[in-house]
Design a protein around this motif. Structure first.
Motif, PDB file in Angstrom:
ATOM      1  N   LEU A   1      -0.309  11.573  45.385  1.00  7.20           N
ATOM      2  CA  LEU A   1       0.892  10.780  45.094  1.00  7.20           C
ATOM      3  C   LEU A   1       2.157  11.597  45.314  1.00  7.20           C
ATOM      4  CD1 LEU A   1      -0.098   8.810  41.878  1.00  7.20           C
ATOM      5  CD2 LEU A   1       0.415   7.864  44.114  1.00  7.20           C
ATOM      6  N   GLY A   2       2.138  12.851  44.895  1.00  6.32           N
ATOM      7  CA  GLY A   2       3.300  13.708  45.059  1.00  6.32           C
ATOM      8  C   GLY A   2       3.609  14.028  46.507  1.00  6.32           C
ATOM      9  N   VAL A   3       2.587  14.086  47.342  1.00  6.54           N
ATOM     10  CA  VAL A   3       2.787  14.417  48.760  1.00  6.54           C
ATOM     11  C   VAL A   3       3.268  13.207  49.553  1.00  6.54           C
ATOM     12  CG1 VAL A   3       1.567  15.049  50.880  1.00  6.54           C
ATOM     13  CG2 VAL A   3       1.203  16.359  48.810  1.00  6.54           C
ATOM     14  N   ILE A   4       2.709  12.027  49.304  1.00  6.32           N
ATOM     15  CA  ILE A   4       3.032  10.880  50.161  1.00  6.32           C
ATOM     16  C   ILE A   4       4.275  10.113  49.734  1.00  6.32           C
ATOM     17  CG2 ILE A   4       0.648  10.572  50.888  1.00  6.32           C
ATOM     18  CD1 ILE A   4       0.514   8.129  49.056  1.00  6.32           C
ATOM     19  N   THR A   5       4.678  10.201  48.484  1.00  3.88           N
ATOM     20  CA  THR A   5       5.808   9.400  48.022  1.00  3.88           C
ATOM     21  C   THR A   5       7.148   9.825  48.642  1.00  3.88           C
ATOM     22  OG1 THR A   5       4.660   8.960  45.959  1.00  3.88           O
ATOM     23  CG2 THR A   5       7.015   8.549  45.991  1.00  3.88           C
TER      24      THR A   5
ATOM     25  N   THR B   1      13.327  13.606  44.415  1.00  2.66           N
ATOM     26  CA  THR B   1      13.576  13.310  43.011  1.00  2.66           C
ATOM     27  C   THR B   1      12.788  12.090  42.539  1.00  2.66           C
ATOM     28  OG1 THR B   1      15.770  14.251  43.285  1.00  2.66           O
ATOM     29  CG2 THR B   1      15.416  12.947  41.326  1.00  2.66           C
ATOM     30  N   VAL B   2      12.402  11.218  43.437  1.00  3.16           N
ATOM     31  CA  VAL B   2      11.608  10.050  43.062  1.00  3.16           C
ATOM     32  C   VAL B   2      10.298  10.485  42.405  1.00  3.16           C
ATOM     33  CG1 VAL B   2      10.346   8.083  44.026  1.00  3.16           C
ATOM     34  CG2 VAL B   2      12.668   8.543  44.741  1.00  3.16           C
ATOM     35  N   ASN B   3       9.799  11.654  42.772  1.00  2.34           N
ATOM     36  CA  ASN B   3       8.580  12.169  42.147  1.00  2.34           C
ATOM     37  C   ASN B   3       8.742  12.356  40.639  1.00  2.34           C
ATOM     38  OD1 ASN B   3       6.836  12.191  44.258  1.00  2.34           O
ATOM     39  ND2 ASN B   3       6.923  14.381  44.618  1.00  2.34           N
TER      40      ASN B   3
ATOM     41  N   ILE C   1       7.598   9.204  38.987  1.00  2.00           N
ATOM     42  CA  ILE C   1       6.134   9.099  39.009  1.00  2.00           C
ATOM     43  C   ILE C   1       5.531  10.059  37.992  1.00  2.00           C
ATOM     44  CG2 ILE C   1       4.081   9.455  40.436  1.00  2.00           C
ATOM     45  CD1 ILE C   1       5.801   8.613  42.820  1.00  2.00           C
ATOM     46  N   PHE C   2       6.073  11.264  37.936  1.00  2.00           N
ATOM     47  CA  PHE C   2       5.616  12.249  36.958  1.00  2.00           C
ATOM     48  C   PHE C   2       5.769  11.707  35.549  1.00  2.00           C
ATOM     49  CE2 PHE C   2       7.193  15.536  34.003  1.00  2.00           C
ATOM     50  CZ  PHE C   2       6.013  16.235  33.824  1.00  2.00           C
ATOM     51  N   ARG C   3       6.922  11.157  35.228  1.00  2.00           N
ATOM     52  CA  ARG C   3       7.166  10.639  33.892  1.00  2.00           C
ATOM     53  C   ARG C   3       6.225   9.485  33.568  1.00  2.00           C
ATOM     54  NH1 ARG C   3       9.100   7.784  30.140  1.00  2.00           N
ATOM     55  NH2 ARG C   3      10.797   8.174  28.746  1.00  2.00           N
ATOM     56  N   TYR C   4       5.986   8.613  34.535  1.00  2.00           N
ATOM     57  CA  TYR C   4       5.098   7.483  34.316  1.00  2.00           C
ATOM     58  C   TYR C   4       3.690   7.946  33.953  1.00  2.00           C
ATOM     59  CZ  TYR C   4       2.147   3.466  35.323  1.00  2.00           C
ATOM     60  OH  TYR C   4       1.208   2.479  35.248  1.00  2.00           O
ATOM     61  N   TYR C   5       3.156   8.884  34.710  1.00  2.00           N
ATOM     62  CA  TYR C   5       1.788   9.331  34.458  1.00  2.00           C
ATOM     63  C   TYR C   5       1.681  10.291  33.277  1.00  2.00           C
ATOM     64  CZ  TYR C   5      -0.384   7.064  38.395  1.00  2.00           C
ATOM     65  OH  TYR C   5      -0.879   6.124  39.244  1.00  2.00           O
ATOM     66  N   PHE C   6       2.637  11.183  33.126  1.00  2.00           N
ATOM     67  CA  PHE C   6       2.536  12.210  32.098  1.00  2.00           C
ATOM     68  C   PHE C   6       2.889  11.681  30.714  1.00  2.00           C
ATOM     69  CE2 PHE C   6       3.418  16.439  30.238  1.00  2.00           C
ATOM     70  CZ  PHE C   6       2.295  17.093  30.691  1.00  2.00           C
TER      71      PHE C   6
ATOM     72  N   LEU D   1       3.836  17.125  39.498  1.00  2.00           N
ATOM     73  CA  LEU D   1       4.822  18.156  39.189  1.00  2.00           C
ATOM     74  C   LEU D   1       4.683  19.366  40.115  1.00  2.00           C
ATOM     75  CD1 LEU D   1       7.113  18.923  37.240  1.00  2.00           C
ATOM     76  CD2 LEU D   1       5.377  19.991  35.801  1.00  2.00           C
ATOM     77  N   LEU D   2       3.458  19.776  40.390  1.00  2.00           N
ATOM     78  CA  LEU D   2       3.228  20.908  41.290  1.00  2.00           C
ATOM     79  C   LEU D   2       3.799  20.634  42.678  1.00  2.00           C
ATOM     80  CD1 LEU D   2       1.799  23.633  41.986  1.00  2.00           C
ATOM     81  CD2 LEU D   2      -0.149  22.229  42.675  1.00  2.00           C
TER      82      LEU D   2
END
Length: 95
Positions: free
Chosen positions: A13-17, A53-55, A58-63, A76-77
């Protein structure tokens, strides 16, 4: 598939978004510039930083929202890696 707590899912998710968001924003600005008579120029670095920054969302949603720690850590990584690469490229690899 997106309802799993998996580090690999977070990395994917972090790579493709960011590239998808960057392409979408670039397309919107291209269409606006084609329609409008005035030039709405935006630096590429601003588009890149916004797409990275959109990540954070996504980070907040999952974490925080779903309590999926492994997925959040993967996102996050990759976000940190994108930011490091961004600043290295912007400063032309001057370390």
């Amino acid at each position: 598939m997106l309802n799993k707590d998996s580090f690999l899912l977070g990395v994917v998710l972090g790579v493709i978004t960011p590239p998808i968001v960057f392409g979408f924003l670039y397309l919107i600005l291209f269409v606006i510039n084609a329609i409008a008579t005035n030039d709405l120029s935006v630096k590429m670095s601003i588009l890149q930083i916004v797409s990275i920054t959109v990540n954070a969302f996504i980070f907040r949603y999952y974490f925080i929202g779903r309590k999926y720690d492994k997925t959040g850590r993967g996102v996050l990584l990759i976000t940190f890696i994108y930011f490091i690469l961004f600043f290295l490229i912007v400063h032309k690899w001057q370390i």
